[in-house]
Design a protein around this motif. Structure first.
Motif, short mmCIF file in Angstrom:
data_model
loop_
_atom_site.label_atom_id
_atom_site.label_comp_id
_atom_site.label_asym_id
_atom_site.label_seq_id
_atom_site.Cartn_x
_atom_site.Cartn_y
_atom_site.Cartn_z
N ASP A 44 0.81 -1.21 0.00
CA ASP A 44 0.00 0.00 0.00
C ASP A 44 0.85 1.27 0.00
OD1 ASP A 44 -2.28 -1.51 -0.06
OD2 ASP A 44 -2.77 -1.27 2.06
N GLU A 45 1.97 1.25 0.68
CA GLU A 45 2.83 2.43 0.70
C GLU A 45 3.41 2.69 -0.69
OE1 GLU A 45 5.79 2.38 3.72
OE2 GLU A 45 4.35 2.07 5.35
N ASP A 46 3.79 1.62 -1.37
CA ASP A 46 4.29 1.78 -2.74
C ASP A 46 3.19 2.27 -3.67
OD1 ASP A 46 6.79 0.89 -1.96
OD2 ASP A 46 6.41 -1.19 -2.55
N LEU A 47 1.96 1.82 -3.42
CA LEU A 47 0.83 2.23 -4.25
C LEU A 47 0.61 3.74 -4.15
CD1 LEU A 47 -1.48 1.34 -6.12
CD2 LEU A 47 -2.88 0.94 -4.06
N SER A 48 0.77 4.29 -2.97
CA SER A 48 0.57 5.73 -2.78
C SER A 48 1.61 6.56 -3.52
CB SER A 48 0.58 6.08 -1.29
OG SER A 48 1.87 5.86 -0.73
N GLU A 49 2.78 5.94 -3.81
CA GLU A 49 3.83 6.62 -4.57
C GLU A 49 3.75 6.30 -6.06
OE1 GLU A 49 6.02 8.79 -3.30
OE2 GLU A 49 4.97 8.58 -1.39
N TRP A 50 2.83 5.44 -6.44
CA TRP A 50 2.69 4.98 -7.82
C TRP A 50 1.68 5.81 -8.59
CZ3 TRP A 50 -1.29 2.13 -10.48
CH2 TRP A 50 -0.86 1.43 -11.61
N LEU A 51 0.64 6.29 -7.91
CA LEU A 51 -0.43 7.03 -8.58
C LEU A 51 -0.60 8.41 -7.97
CD1 LEU A 51 -3.12 7.10 -6.57
CD2 LEU A 51 -3.33 4.73 -7.29
N TRP A 52 -1.28 9.27 -8.72
CA TRP A 52 -1.67 10.57 -8.17
C TRP A 52 -3.06 10.91 -8.69
CZ3 TRP A 52 -2.33 15.29 -10.99
CH2 TRP A 52 -2.00 15.22 -12.34
N VAL A 53 -3.74 11.79 -7.96
CA VAL A 53 -5.14 12.10 -8.24
C VAL A 53 -5.27 13.57 -8.60
CG1 VAL A 53 -7.50 12.06 -7.36
CG2 VAL A 53 -5.87 10.31 -6.61
N ASP A 54 -5.86 13.81 -9.78
CA ASP A 54 -6.11 15.18 -10.26
C ASP A 54 -7.56 15.53 -9.93
OD1 ASP A 54 -6.21 17.59 -11.56
OD2 ASP A 54 -6.15 16.75 -13.59
N HIS A 55 -7.73 16.32 -8.87
CA HIS A 55 -9.06 16.68 -8.37
C HIS A 55 -9.66 17.75 -9.28
CE1 HIS A 55 -11.63 17.87 -4.62
NE2 HIS A 55 -12.29 17.15 -5.49
N GLN A 56 -10.84 17.49 -9.87
CA GLN A 56 -11.49 18.43 -10.78
C GLN A 56 -12.94 18.64 -10.34
OE1 GLN A 56 -11.04 16.92 -14.79
NE2 GLN A 56 -8.86 17.36 -14.84
N PRO A 57 -13.15 19.36 -9.23
CA PRO A 57 -14.51 19.53 -8.71
C PRO A 57 -15.45 20.23 -9.68
CG PRO A 57 -12.94 21.00 -7.60
CD PRO A 57 -12.14 20.04 -8.39
#
Length: 261
Positions: A44-57
């Motif tokens: 899970d720690e590696d997963l958090s460094e693998w992706l990122w989220v572009d918030h577009q409200p």
């Protein structure tokens, strides 16, 4: 497209019996020769460094991407698309999904595909774990505190919204993919200024010799073993309590097991 891991050194697809999850063009794919962008991290720690989220409200959504340093790109973004395999338990892949034909309910219309293990939990359970980890990681990056997510139903539901909300100046250039023969009563055409079907689910069989043979999604049946490429999606929803996020997996391409393997 990223593969799920059964353990840090084994692809989940390799746990299915008789190599039924192997596609001819990818038969040699393994943890040893796939790059980091092609493997959903097991930790899970590696997963958090693998992706990122572009918030577009403003678009009522968030987009999920593989980090550029992981994807090996300097410009542009690589969306997170995950490969899942399983046996079809339920589905509705009609062009309008479960839409009732009214403009009011267009925003609720969905297509869906429900996968089960077919008795092979060794291959399927890692996929349930990966889906839960992806949801939890994405919500945490959006600032939502969540409890560990479990899937007590032992099924994987892949769901996509049928319609795209049309916003003038933002996405009104997107064409409808509904054919005239699929809209004999012009129900899709009547709401195209507000809602359009802008993508289709694709179904295709990869034959043993490598050829790709397109098939209608409606040709799929319960009990078919399929390999599905699914986009990770985040929809921003609102209710009386305020804003909340719905993380899902949207089927893009469905590949049934080839008959001549």
């Amino acid at each position: 497209m990223a593969f799920v891991l059964a353990d840090p050194s084994t692809l989940a697809r390799d746990k299915w019996p008789q190599h039924i999850a192997h596609i001819a063009q990818e038969s040699s794919a393994s943890c040893d020769n796939l790059g980091a962008a092609r493997l959903v991290p097991y930790d899970d720690e590696d997963l958090s460094e693998w992706l990122w989220v572009d918030h577009q409200p403003e678009m009522s959504r968030a987009l999920v991407y593989i980090r550029q340093d992981v994807a090996g790109v300097n410009d542009g973004n690589v969306e997170v698309v995950v490969r899942f395999q399983g046996v079809i338990a339920e589905m509705n892949l009609n062009i309008g999904g479960n839409w009732d034909g009214s403009a009011m309910n267009a925003k609720k219309a969905t297509q869906y595909l429900t996968l089960t293990s077919g008795g092979c939990g060794e291959a399927f359970e890692p996929q349930l774990r990966a889906a839960a980890s992806l949801r939890e990681t994405i919500l945490l990056q959006l600032g939502v505190n969540v409890d560990p997510i479990t899937n007590s139903s032992n099924v994987l539901v892949l769901r996509r919204r049928v319609f795209t909300k049309i916003r003038v100046g933002a996405n009104d250039h997107l064409p409808s993919v509904v054919k005239a023969a699929e809209d004999p009563h012009s129900k899709f055409a009547d709401i195209r200024s507000q809602w359009r079907v802008t993508e289709r689910v694709i179904a295709a069989t990869h034959l043993a010799h490598g050829a790709i043979f397109p098939i209608p999604p409606l040709a799929l049946r319960r009990g078919d073993f399929v390999d599905v490429s699914a986009r990770v999606t985040v929809t921003i929803m609102r209710n009386a309590r305020g804003r909340y996020y719905e993380v899902g997996f949207e089927p893009i391409t469905i590949r049934p097991e080839a008959n001549d393997k």
